[in-house]
Design a protein around this motif. Structure first.
Motif: not given
Length: 348
Positions: A43-53
């Motif tokens: 938590l804490g970023g301006f957006g959340a990253l997610f790696d589908l691979k």
């Protein structure tokens, strides 16, 4: 010498940034426990990253869903029992995702209130995190909005946003045909729709939230706050085992309106109402309100929270699989030529 004036602060306007920061710190451990392959940051970023691979997908299609909890929130607010309302929020989103054949990957919440109560908010979001962990869905972020003047003291609102994925060509419904078997998965009560009606019935009954529930042990308010059942892991296991042609989450509109959403043009369904016993909460609601069976069926889940449409030659194996995963499975009927849902037997 001139004494400087004290300027107006954001806190003077009713918004406490420090309380918001304290909430984020309080919920970080719960959010970390929801981590899964593909999660890239806390938590804490301006957006959340997610790696589908990293999540194991090679040619994925993304599926998104959003929902709320409706006026069930009013009971949670009035009783102060807020620990499981976040489970409802997650369930309403991820149970919809799985009906598309998708595996839920990550979740974001929106929590709005007039004045932030950090302890109350922590309890709510801890419930959200628990449901995310139970469904393999990472809680990757959200928004806490403190809006004085918009909400009465103690009131709050919730919305949820879930994203899932499936491999290209694996979407549901697919292959639904006449003769397919309808397997009903039992609900855990009213779940999270129809609560404006529920609250009206309670008003008619003259009972308070702390009165003994006429249909269950404990107080009425707590009995009506039993959270929505999370069907994700059993439903995905059934899909992966083969033979599932469709899944219908039974929410607003009940069996009457939700099952046809997964049936192709020209196909309907025949359901035997004597195949299961109407749970006591629905019998009490119907009896107190003088509600007809047809109205009950298009308002509530009536004890069936999810329906799996399965190939006839896979019905027994899938019943055994789902039962082994803790679901109460009810053979409801079959897919038939025609339109809409027809009923046999009596519900009340």
């Amino acid at each position: 010498m001139t004494t400087p004036k004290n300027g107006l602060t954001y806190a003077d306007a009713g918004v406490d940034i420090d309380a918001g920061n304290a909430l984020v710190e309080r919920i970080k451990p719960a959010a970390r426990r929801t981590g899964r392959p593909g999660t890239m940051a806390g938590l804490g970023g301006f957006g959340a990253l997610f790696d589908l691979k990293a999540a194991g997908f090679s040619d994925p299609i993304l599926v998104a869903a959003t929902d709320g909890v409706g006026t069930k929130l009013r009971i949670a607010i009035d009783t102060g029992v807020v620990d499981t309302i976040g489970v409802d929020l997650v369930a309403m989103c991820v149970n919809d995702l799985v009906c598309q054949g998708a595996e839920p990957l990550f979740f974001l919440d929106y929590f709005a209130t007039g004045k932030l109560d950090v302890d109350q908010a922590t309890r709510i979001i801890t419930g959200i995190a628990a449901a995310c962990a139970a469904t393999g869905c990472a809680l990757v972020g959200g928004e806490t909005a403190e809006m004085p003047g918009m909400y009465r003291h103690g009131d709050f609102d919730l919305a949820g946003f879930a994203v899932g994925a499936m491999e290209r060509g694996a979407d549901l419904p697919a292959g639904v045909t006449a003769g397919d078997v309808l397997l009903g998965l039992a609900s855990d009560g009213v779940h999270s729709n129809g609560y404006s009606f529920v609250r009206k019935v309670v008003e008619i009954s003259g009972l308070g939230w702390d009165a003994p529930a006429p249909f269950a042990e404990g107080a009425l308010g707590r009995a009506l706050l039993v959270p929505t059942r999370l069907y994700v892991k059993p439903a995905l296991a059934a899909v992966r085992a083969g033979g599932v042609h469709g899944l219908a989450h039974i929410t607003g509109g009940g069996l009457t309106e939700n099952l046809p959403r997964v049936l192709p043009e020209g196909l309907g369904a025949d359901i035997d109402l004597s195949a299961w016993a109407l749970p006591p909460v629905f019998r009490w609601l119907a009896g107190t309100a003088g509600m007809a069976g047809a109205e009950l069926l298009k308002t509530f889940n009536c004890g069936i929270g999810m329906i799996a449409v399965v190939a006839q030659d896979r019905a027994d194996a899938l019943t055994a699989l789902l039962s082994g995963l803790g679901e109460t499975v009810v053979p409801l009927g079959h897919v038939t030529p025609g339109q809409g849902v027809s009923y046999r037997g009596a519900l009340l």
